[in-house]
Design a protein around this motif. Structure first.
Motif, mmCIF file in Angstrom:
data_model
loop_
_atom_site.group_PDB
_atom_site.id
_atom_site.type_symbol
_atom_site.label_atom_id
_atom_site.label_comp_id
_atom_site.label_asym_id
_atom_site.label_seq_id
_atom_site.Cartn_x
_atom_site.Cartn_y
_atom_site.Cartn_z
ATOM 1 N N GLY A 35 -9.578 -28.104 -95.789
ATOM 2 C CA GLY A 35 -10.289 -28.857 -94.775
ATOM 3 C C GLY A 35 -11.493 -29.593 -95.346
ATOM 4 N N TRP A 36 -12.264 -28.898 -96.184
ATOM 5 C CA TRP A 36 -13.415 -29.519 -96.829
ATOM 6 C C TRP A 36 -12.992 -30.687 -97.703
ATOM 7 C CZ3 TRP A 36 -14.061 -29.540 -102.219
ATOM 8 C CH2 TRP A 36 -15.266 -30.086 -102.675
ATOM 9 N N TYR A 37 -11.926 -30.502 -98.480
ATOM 10 C CA TYR A 37 -11.481 -31.575 -99.374
ATOM 11 C C TYR A 37 -11.032 -32.783 -98.549
ATOM 12 C CZ TYR A 37 -9.917 -33.707 -103.672
ATOM 13 O OH TYR A 37 -9.789 -34.567 -104.749
ATOM 14 N N GLY A 38 -10.331 -32.528 -97.449
ATOM 15 C CA GLY A 38 -9.939 -33.621 -96.577
ATOM 16 C C GLY A 38 -11.140 -34.359 -96.005
ATOM 17 N N HIS A 39 -12.163 -33.599 -95.634
ATOM 18 C CA HIS A 39 -13.411 -34.207 -95.148
ATOM 19 C C HIS A 39 -14.040 -35.078 -96.232
ATOM 20 C CE1 HIS A 39 -17.305 -34.512 -93.137
ATOM 21 N NE2 HIS A 39 -17.864 -34.078 -94.246
ATOM 22 N N MET A 40 -14.054 -34.584 -97.471
ATOM 23 C CA MET A 40 -14.599 -35.362 -98.584
ATOM 24 C C MET A 40 -13.748 -36.596 -98.855
ATOM 25 S SD MET A 40 -17.369 -33.826 -99.364
ATOM 26 C CE MET A 40 -17.798 -34.672 -100.884
ATOM 27 N N SER A 41 -12.441 -36.505 -98.628
ATOM 28 C CA SER A 41 -11.569 -37.669 -98.805
ATOM 29 C C SER A 41 -11.917 -38.762 -97.807
ATOM 30 C CB SER A 41 -10.096 -37.262 -98.645
ATOM 31 O OG SER A 41 -9.698 -36.396 -99.692
#
Length: 202
Positions: free
Chosen positions: A127-133
């Motif tokens: 979820g965090w990585y998607g947010h950073m994307s």
């Protein structure tokens, strides 16, 4: 008393083997996956609430990366065809996160004790990585295909278009998008049932 014995058993055996779930026997139906692993539903919802990435996209990335195996690692390279050599990368766990990326996640989120073989930590990472994307590459939270391409290539690689001529990676991203749409559709039909059953987990 029985629950206490189970907890003690888990703590003792966890030193050797961990207390993670075995991979699901089937990975096509999200409702069956989550009914067999009810605490996973809590983890997926918490990640969605925090980062805005749907449970279906989270599950689809896990399916592609590790087939839901907590201890997954890349296969070792073979010297002379049979001598075990180094692994091609430091990827490990449910999300197959690399050492450096996992350290970045822990530093950014303050989750210093997060473990890659813990399902809740793994989906929070996704979820965090998607947010950073979204922040670094302008990718919509609902765009499963682009989310996976950035996940695999990194934000710099994605922004440079490094995935464009990698046919197998584009096929993989198409499959992630298909799986994510199917999982989210399935979950929309069993969400109430999962929520009711989750009340009895603890």
């Amino acid at each position: 008393m029985q629950s206490l014995r189970a907890l003690l058993f888990c703590l003792i055996t966890g030193v050797l083997a961990g207390c993670g779930h075995a991979p699901p026997e089937q990975t096509h139906d999200a409702c069956l996956i989550l009914e067999d692993n009810r605490a996973w539903w809590r983890d997926l919802r918490q990640s969605e609430d925090r980062w805005g990435i749907s449970p279906g996209i989270q599950l689809a990335i896990l399916k592609r990366e590790s087939s839901f195996d907590a201890n997954a690692r890349p296969a070792r390279q073979r010297l002379l065809g049979f001598i075990p050599g180094r692994r091609p990368s430091s990827a490990y766990g449910y999300a197959q996160a690399l050492d450096g990326t996992w350290d970045w996640y822990r530093e950014e989120t303050g989750r210093r004790f997060a473990d890659r073989d813990d399902f809740g930590d793994a989906v929070d990472f996704i979820g965090w990585y998607g947010h950073m994307s979204g922040r670094l590459s302008g990718i919509a939270a609902t765009d499963a295909r682009s989310q996976y391409l950035a996940y695999h290539q990194g934000h710099t690689g994605y922004n440079n278009g490094s995935y464009r001529n990698i046919s197998w990676l584009n096929r993989a991203a198409d499959q992630v998008a298909t799986d994510a749409a199917r999982y989210d559709s399935q979950i929309s039909h069993c969400r109430r049932r999962l929520n009711r059953r989750f009340l009895g987990v603890f």
